[in-house]
Enzyme design. Structure first.
Site, PDB file in Angstrom:
ATOM      1  N   HIS A   1       0.834  -1.222   0.000  1.00 13.46           N
ATOM      2  CA  HIS A   1       0.000   0.000   0.000  1.00 13.46           C
ATOM      3  C   HIS A   1       0.866   1.269   0.000  1.00 13.46           C
ATOM      4  O   HIS A   1       0.503   2.266   0.616  1.00 13.46           O
ATOM      5  CB  HIS A   1      -0.942   0.024   1.213  1.00 13.46           C
ATOM      6  CG  HIS A   1      -1.936  -1.086   1.230  1.00 13.46           C
ATOM      7  ND1 HIS A   1      -3.188  -0.979   0.673  1.00 13.46           N
ATOM      8  CD2 HIS A   1      -1.864  -2.351   1.741  1.00 13.46           C
ATOM      9  CE1 HIS A   1      -3.848  -2.121   0.839  1.00 13.46           C
ATOM     10  NE2 HIS A   1      -3.075  -2.970   1.479  1.00 13.46           N
TER      11      HIS A   1
ATOM     12  N   ASN B   1     -10.278  -2.919   2.503  1.00 16.11           N
ATOM     13  CA  ASN B   1      -9.981  -2.897   1.073  1.00 16.11           C
ATOM     14  C   ASN B   1     -11.261  -2.647   0.291  1.00 16.11           C
ATOM     15  O   ASN B   1     -12.348  -2.651   0.878  1.00 16.11           O
ATOM     16  CB  ASN B   1      -9.397  -4.244   0.639  1.00 16.11           C
ATOM     17  CG  ASN B   1      -7.919  -4.386   1.007  1.00 16.11           C
ATOM     18  OD1 ASN B   1      -7.213  -3.401   1.218  1.00 16.11           O
ATOM     19  ND2 ASN B   1      -7.451  -5.618   1.079  1.00 16.11           N
TER      20      ASN B   1
ATOM     21  N   HIS C   1      -3.908   1.034  11.811  1.00 15.58           N
ATOM     22  CA  HIS C   1      -3.693  -0.228  12.514  1.00 15.58           C
ATOM     23  C   HIS C   1      -5.050  -0.859  12.827  1.00 15.58           C
ATOM     24  O   HIS C   1      -5.850  -0.241  13.536  1.00 15.58           O
ATOM     25  CB  HIS C   1      -2.943   0.063  13.818  1.00 15.58           C
ATOM     26  CG  HIS C   1      -2.446  -1.169  14.515  1.00 15.58           C
ATOM     27  ND1 HIS C   1      -3.018  -2.408  14.349  1.00 15.58           N
ATOM     28  CD2 HIS C   1      -1.436  -1.340  15.386  1.00 15.58           C
ATOM     29  CE1 HIS C   1      -2.370  -3.288  15.081  1.00 15.58           C
ATOM     30  NE2 HIS C   1      -1.409  -2.674  15.722  1.00 15.58           N
TER      31      HIS C   1
HETATM   32 FE1  HDD Z   1      -2.437  -4.849   5.535  1.00 18.29          FE
HETATM   33  C1  HDD Z   1      -0.999  -1.816   5.195  1.00 18.29           C
HETATM   34  C2  HDD Z   1      -5.415  -3.604   4.360  1.00 18.29           C
HETATM   35  C3  HDD Z   1      -3.793  -8.009   5.580  1.00 18.29           C
HETATM   36  C4  HDD Z   1       0.373  -6.023   6.967  1.00 18.29           C
HETATM   37  N1  HDD Z   1      -3.085  -3.062   4.890  1.00 18.29           N
HETATM   38  C5  HDD Z   1      -2.337  -1.921   4.832  1.00 18.29           C
HETATM   39  C6  HDD Z   1      -3.137  -0.849   4.319  1.00 18.29           C
HETATM   40  C7  HDD Z   1      -4.376  -1.357   4.074  1.00 18.29           C
HETATM   41  C8  HDD Z   1      -4.341  -2.745   4.455  1.00 18.29           C
HETATM   42  C9  HDD Z   1      -5.562  -0.628   3.511  1.00 18.29           C
HETATM   43  C10 HDD Z   1      -2.657   0.563   4.073  1.00 18.29           C
HETATM   44  C11 HDD Z   1      -2.869   1.429   5.276  1.00 18.29           C
HETATM   45  C12 HDD Z   1      -2.495   2.843   4.956  1.00 18.29           C
HETATM   46  O1  HDD Z   1      -3.164   3.458   4.127  1.00 18.29           O
HETATM   47  O2  HDD Z   1      -1.511   3.300   5.538  1.00 18.29           O
HETATM   48  N2  HDD Z   1      -4.209  -5.665   5.007  1.00 18.29           N
HETATM   49  C13 HDD Z   1      -5.340  -4.959   4.640  1.00 18.29           C
HETATM   50  C14 HDD Z   1      -6.464  -5.854   4.572  1.00 18.29           C
HETATM   51  C15 HDD Z   1      -6.005  -7.091   4.907  1.00 18.29           C
HETATM   52  C16 HDD Z   1      -4.593  -6.967   5.197  1.00 18.29           C
HETATM   53  C17 HDD Z   1      -7.877  -5.441   4.221  1.00 18.29           C
HETATM   54  C18 HDD Z   1      -6.743  -8.389   5.013  1.00 18.29           C
HETATM   55  C19 HDD Z   1      -7.991  -8.489   5.264  1.00 18.29           C
HETATM   56  N3  HDD Z   1      -1.820  -6.683   6.127  1.00 18.29           N
HETATM   57  C20 HDD Z   1      -2.538  -7.848   6.097  1.00 18.29           C
HETATM   58  C21 HDD Z   1      -1.779  -8.908   6.722  1.00 18.29           C
HETATM   59  C22 HDD Z   1      -0.600  -8.342   7.139  1.00 18.29           C
HETATM   60  C23 HDD Z   1      -0.647  -6.944   6.746  1.00 18.29           C
HETATM   61  C24 HDD Z   1      -2.244 -10.333   6.892  1.00 18.29           C
HETATM   62  C25 HDD Z   1       0.577  -8.959   7.844  1.00 18.29           C
HETATM   63  C26 HDD Z   1       0.519  -9.998   8.604  1.00 18.29           C
HETATM   64  N4  HDD Z   1      -0.603  -4.073   5.931  1.00 18.29           N
HETATM   65  C27 HDD Z   1       0.381  -4.730   6.566  1.00 18.29           C
HETATM   66  C28 HDD Z   1       1.581  -3.852   6.863  1.00 18.29           C
HETATM   67  C29 HDD Z   1       1.113  -2.474   6.316  1.00 18.29           C
HETATM   68  C30 HDD Z   1      -0.251  -2.793   5.748  1.00 18.29           C
HETATM   69  C31 HDD Z   1       2.870  -4.384   6.398  1.00 18.29           C
HETATM   70  C32 HDD Z   1       2.065  -1.769   5.366  1.00 18.29           C
HETATM   71  C33 HDD Z   1       2.069  -0.349   5.757  1.00 18.29           C
HETATM   72  C34 HDD Z   1       1.350  -0.312   7.001  1.00 18.29           C
HETATM   73  O3  HDD Z   1       0.938  -1.553   7.348  1.00 18.29           O
HETATM   74  O4  HDD Z   1       1.149   0.680   7.681  1.00 18.29           O
HETATM   75  O5  HDD Z   1       1.824  -3.815   8.208  1.00 18.29           O
END
Ligand code: HDD
Length: 716
Positions: free
Chosen positions: A78, A151, A342
């Site tokens: 993202h 999402n 978060h």
């Molecule tokens: Fe995630 C970012 C949505 C599963 C780990 N995620 C992130 C963002 C969105 C989502 C919209 C961007 C937030 C922003 O605008 O800063 N993610 C989802 C959805 C998931 C999902 C809807 C499943 C239903 N994500 C998911 C899993 C993991 C992560 C299973 C790790 C175990 N996601 C992350 C992250 C991010 C992230 C690596 C990257 C940047 C951030 O968090 O702030 O931690």
């Protein structure tokens, strides 16, 4: 003397103004970060005007050091995003289900910051990649920040967070050559997917037009996981969150998406920004599906499985409030880039479930902010600060802003009068939902997670013929980009489980047979992987179709914010321009005048109309509809401009509405004009003649005339 006095007074006034500006943070002088005014920002300090620069030049050193450190790590996923401020208001109290403060009082406006994103691409990648879109909302509630990090697709690729790094490694550019950028059409992604049947449902969504939205303002949003509402009495209710855009849910054509990526990689970002600047604030209704705890096991899927949705046909979506985005950020980095979402930021009245994907996310988000934002005080960055007062004994760390006063930073204490106190539940203290847990520690997945295809079929079968064709096209494109034949074969095997015709069509486009062998249905790839071993566990789905899954079932008729290009040249008829513009303005559409040059066109009456963009700097793909006003001279001139003809040809190809005030004009030069059935032009989305604004408005409200694709074999 008198004059001197005046001069002094005005000098003092200037000084006062400057002091005032300084207090207001509007100091005009250029300074160092220590507040020292800079006298020369053009030359470094040197030993002689041709000599070496001196190390003592603190102005140069500070400026360059700060510049060198301007970049922070981009989000691992993202990374590319756009955000806006706004507010949320609930329609009626939800106290029956939740005690969350911001869901009680319809008169209360809760501030929000919302960020939309693509998943796979880097920070500078194109907006129109085929991809899932992130839809994150930070509610600044009086009880603390609540983040709904979802999402634009209601399900996910995987069931267990332990597979997330694998999924992301597979979709990101391949590690040996860093190709391709912001695209899933490559071997490693499909290799992984073909071995992960649980992703099949999500793939159906990702290959649909949902993954190439017309606008961030025209996307649905979903919380994806099942969460829990908890009311004052401590009673829990399962809840699925939905965001429903008031402008409807619309996509673009794939050919168009690829061209937009070249013409305007910031297409979605610009569209969001411009709509808000123009006062056309995007709005979404927050919907909830409420499921009593007693019904947890009544479905033919598991509520804890994030690869499943709860069909709206089974549990209707109750609209409980509205979000309006009405303010663009002042600074992209400070706000959109530094905002830290978060899914674990919850408030009393909202709680988690045991969805193993959600549980893993709860660890990941803080962890990633520590790296990305540089330390544990990212909650103090203005965009992340709660409006609720914040008191605790956490101290120090990188870039600490808050100056904690007093002697004590522990609890219990007597020296600090026991402050800060724990809140009783009645005082708003958070208490976790007391879910009963009695189980063995195991690395396993429930049998109830094992049906990977029923809902994929439900989704595919719920699409209109046009939407199904777009899915077939998308899969054929993506798999066509895959070199490894065994990967394509495995994918065809999976598609065959979803829908035999779908598999047949894609196979035929790839020039391959549909494999006879059953595809493995296990979770991932165990050491004893044996594709023959697993029989499909497709349950008896209780539904054949759910209309809510198709984008064609809502949000038509409203043309607000639609971009309409007026193709003009000197000699254009005044009335023909003005009347149509007036009618479209009234409906909230955005009219843009295109002309042969970047300045103006002269009308038949000799007036001047300002040109918004010249044909050469613009492109048809960034518009929703096209209008050629009357005027013989103008139409004659347009006929000689290849780009003007191309606007109509490409607009037609992308199934967009086209209006022309006169037949004998530019439209005669197009490739499609002679092919059209002149008796049924409006059915084809081509409006011809004077005073046809209402027909044109109706056509724009239909979004696209997809049937042209089939009729004219157009590869939109
Ligand atoms: Fe995630 C970012 C949505 C599963 C780990 N995620 C992130 C963002 C969105 C989502 C919209 C961007 C937030 C922003 O605008 O800063 N993610 C989802 C959805 C998931 C999902 C809807 C499943 C239903 N994500 C998911 C899993 C993991 C992560 C299973 C790790 C175990 N996601 C992350 C992250 C991010 C992230 C690596 C990257 C940047 C951030 O968090 O702030 O931690």
């Amino acid at each position: 003397m008198k004059d001197d006095g005046k001069k002094k007074a005005s000098k003092n006034k200037k000084h006062e103004d400057l002091e005032k500006n300084r207090e207001d943070g509007q100091e005009q002088f250029l300074t160092t970060n220590q507040g020292v005014r800079i006298n020369d920002n053009q030359n470094s300090l040197k030993a002689g005007d041709r000599g070496a620069s001196l190390l003592e030049d603190f102005i140069l050193r500070e400026k360059i050091t700060h510049f060198d450190h301007e970049r922070i790590p981009e989000r691992i996923v993202h990374a590319r995003g756009s955000g806006a401020h706004g507010y949320f208001q609930v329609y009626e109290s939800m106290e029956k289900y939740t005690k969350a403060g911001f869901l009680q009082d319809p008169s209360k406006k809760t501030p929000v910051f919302t960020r939309f994103s693509t998943v796979a691409g880097f920070k500078g990648s194109t907006d129109l990649a085929r991809d899932v879109r992130g839809f994150s909302v930070k509610f600044y509630t009086e009880e603390g920040n609540y983040d709904l990090v979802g999402n634009n697709i209601p399900v996910f690729f995987i069931q267990d967070a332990i597979k997330f790094p694998d999924l992301i490694h597979a979709v990101k550019p391949e590690p040996h050559n860093e190709i391709p950028q912001a695209a899933s059409a490559h071997d490693t992604f499909w290799d992984f997917i073909s071995l992960m049947p649980e992703s099949t449902h999500m793939i159906m969504w990702a290959m649909s037009d949902r993954a190439i939205p017309r606008s961030l303002r025209m996307m649905e949003g979903f919380g994806v996981h099942t969460f829990r509402f908890v009311n004052k009495e401590g009673k829990g209710t399962f809840v699925k969150f939905h965001w429903k855009p008031l402008l409807g849910t619309h996509g673009v054509a794939w050919d168009e998406a690829q061209k937009i990526s070249g013409n305007d990689p910031d297409f979605h970002r610009r569209d969001l920004w411009e709509a808000i600047e123009n006062g056309q604030f995007p709005e979404w209704e927050l919907g909830v599906q409420l499921i009593p705890e007693e019904d947890e096991h009544k479905f033919d899927f598991d509520l804890l499985d994030a690869t499943k949705l709860v069909p709206e046909e089974m549990v209707p979506v109750k609209k409980i409030g509205k979000m309006v985005l009405d303010r663009n950020p002042d600074n992209f980095f400070a706000e959109t880039e530094q905002v830290a979402f978060h899914p674990g930021h919850i408030v009393p009245g909202i709680d988690f479930t045991n969805d193993p994907l959600l549980q893993g996310r709860l660890f990941s988000y803080t962890d990633t902010q520590l790296k990305r934002l540089g330390g544990p005080n990212f909650h103090e960055i203005p965009i992340n600060r709660p409006i609720a007062p914040l008191h605790n004994n956490q101290r120090d760390g990188h870039m600490r802003q808050q100056i904690n006063k007093g002697q004590t930073s522990y609890q219990p204490n007597s020296l600090g009068n026991g402050c800060p106190f724990q809140a009783k539940i009645a005082e708003g203290g958070f208490d976790s939902y007391p879910e009963k847990v009695d189980a063995k520690k195991v690395r396993e997945r429930s049998e109830s997670f094992k049906d990977h295809f029923s809902q994929a079929s439900l989704f595919y079968n719920s699409q209109t013929a046009v939407e199904q064709q777009h899915i077939i096209n998308a899969l054929s494109f993506e798999l066509g980009k895959v070199d490894a034949v065994e990967v394509r074969e495995r994918m065809l095997g999976l598609l065959n489980e979803v829908n035999k015709d779908l598999a047949k069509e894609v196979a035929s486009n790839l020039g391959m047979p549909v494999p006879k062998k059953k595809t493995q249905l296990n979770h991932g790839v165990p050491a004893d992987f044996d594709p023959e071993r697993y029989e499909p566990t497709k349950s008896n789905p209780s539904l054949d179709k759910d209309p809510a899954l198709s984008m064609m079932h809502n949000g038509f008729g409203n043309i607000a914010t639609r971009k309409v290009a007026f193709l003009c040249a000197d000699g254009v008829d005044d009335n023909s321009v003005n009347e149509m513009k007036k009618a479209l303005d009234k409906e909230g559409a955005m009219v843009k005048i295109l002309g042969p040059n970047s300045t103006e066109v002269k009308t038949a009456d000799g007036k001047s109309i300002k040109v918004d963009e010249a044909f050469r700097t613009s492109a048809s793909v960034v518009f929703d509809a096209f209008y050629v006003p009357a005027g013989d001279k103008a139409n004659m001139a347009l006929k000689k401009i290849p780009k003007a003809i191309h606007f109509l040809n490409e607009g037609y190809k992308h199934c967009k509405p086209i209006a022309t005030a006169q037949e004998n004009g530019l439209i005669e030069e197009t490739y499609f004009w002679n092919k059209l059935d002149k008796k049924n032009l409006a059915e084809d989305g081509v409006i011809v003649g004077k005073d046809k604004s209402s027909e044109f408005i109706k056509a724009i409200g239909q979004h696209r005339f997809w049937k042209r694709e089939e009729k004219d074999s157009i590869p939109a």
